[in-house]
Design a protein around this motif. Sequence first.
Motif, mmCIF file in Angstrom:
data_model
loop_
_atom_site.group_PDB
_atom_site.id
_atom_site.type_symbol
_atom_site.label_atom_id
_atom_site.label_comp_id
_atom_site.label_asym_id
_atom_site.label_seq_id
_atom_site.Cartn_x
_atom_site.Cartn_y
_atom_site.Cartn_z
ATOM 1 N N MET A 86 0.674 -1.343 0.055
ATOM 2 C CA MET A 86 0.048 0.157 -0.137
ATOM 3 C C MET A 86 0.862 1.349 -0.137
ATOM 4 N N ALA A 87 2.065 1.078 0.876
ATOM 5 C CA ALA A 87 2.710 2.455 0.780
ATOM 6 C C ALA A 87 3.360 2.694 -0.625
ATOM 7 N N ARG A 88 3.869 1.548 -1.384
ATOM 8 C CA ARG A 88 4.485 1.741 -2.544
ATOM 9 C C ARG A 88 3.221 2.280 -3.756
ATOM 10 N N PHE A 89 2.222 1.864 -3.530
ATOM 11 C CA PHE A 89 0.979 2.195 -4.202
ATOM 12 C C PHE A 89 0.987 3.778 -4.169
ATOM 13 N N ASP A 90 0.938 4.149 -2.822
ATOM 14 C CA ASP A 90 0.529 5.360 -2.542
ATOM 15 C C ASP A 90 1.672 6.426 -3.042
ATOM 16 N N ASP A 105 3.587 5.579 -5.861
ATOM 17 C CA ASP A 105 3.568 5.744 -7.039
ATOM 18 C C ASP A 105 2.474 6.472 -7.458
ATOM 19 N N ALA A 106 1.416 6.515 -6.874
ATOM 20 C CA ALA A 106 0.021 7.432 -7.160
ATOM 21 C C ALA A 106 0.430 8.619 -6.963
ATOM 22 N N TYR A 158 -2.746 -0.014 -9.898
ATOM 23 C CA TYR A 158 -3.572 -0.452 -8.845
ATOM 24 C C TYR A 158 -3.704 -1.977 -9.084
ATOM 25 N N ALA A 159 -3.773 -2.416 -10.139
ATOM 26 C CA ALA A 159 -3.855 -4.032 -10.789
ATOM 27 C C ALA A 159 -2.677 -4.535 -10.139
ATOM 28 N N ARG A 162 -9.065 2.053 -4.569
ATOM 29 C CA ARG A 162 -9.832 1.919 -5.459
ATOM 30 C C ARG A 162 -10.744 3.141 -5.990
ATOM 31 N N GLY A 163 -11.204 3.766 -5.058
ATOM 32 C CA GLY A 163 -12.070 4.858 -5.164
ATOM 33 C C GLY A 163 -11.372 6.277 -5.769
ATOM 34 N N LEU A 164 -9.939 6.270 -5.242
ATOM 35 C CA LEU A 164 -9.065 7.254 -5.819
ATOM 36 C C LEU A 164 -8.833 7.296 -7.279
ATOM 37 N N VAL A 165 -8.584 5.750 -7.631
ATOM 38 C CA VAL A 165 -8.133 5.505 -9.056
ATOM 39 C C VAL A 165 -9.284 5.847 -9.852
#
Length: 185
Positions: free
Chosen positions: A58-62, A64-65, A81-82, A100-103
């Motif tokens: 989740m930290a890596r996704f955040d 990268d987002a 996200y995928a 997912r809502g953010l995406v």
Amino acid sequence: MSAEPPSSLIRHALIPASIAVCFTLVYGLEAPPWWVLVVGAPVVLLYLLAPGLGRASMARFDRDAVRLLSTGQRRRLPGRYARALGMRLFAPPAKVAERRGLVHAETDAPGPARAAYREALDAYPEDAAPVGVLLGLAHAAYALGDDPDAIARYRAVWRRSKTFPRVARNLAHALARRGEELKEA
């Protein structure tokens, strides 16, 4: 301060699954008992490491987002996200739904964003959802033109934190679209 949402059910399914597999190995296939250790130990280890794997993913996704959004590459968010498999499998479902809502919100899909934010809101304990979830739900309702829901959500956000200028603006616009007085805000 928001309470922590419930953890992922997939993590909790690992222990019963390992017991079933080990039972089948020993009694069904009559495998040597040391196979129980070979098969069971990695599953128990995964059970113990799952929360850390979920947090790290989740930290890596955040991270990268934020990078993708800051460089104008929002269309790459769904692919990122995928690829966040650890987050989607082992992070708390409420936090996954929030991402997912953010995406969806950032890729101009307010309908799915609204559904994801509602899922996140429902997973948190009563009145413990982060302001970001409430704000995302309010923005999605506003984008869909559901002014009564947007007004209620923006008011809830405004009561918790008056530091978002877009909340006041969108609340005023939603009230104006309904023909209500702005002093009602």
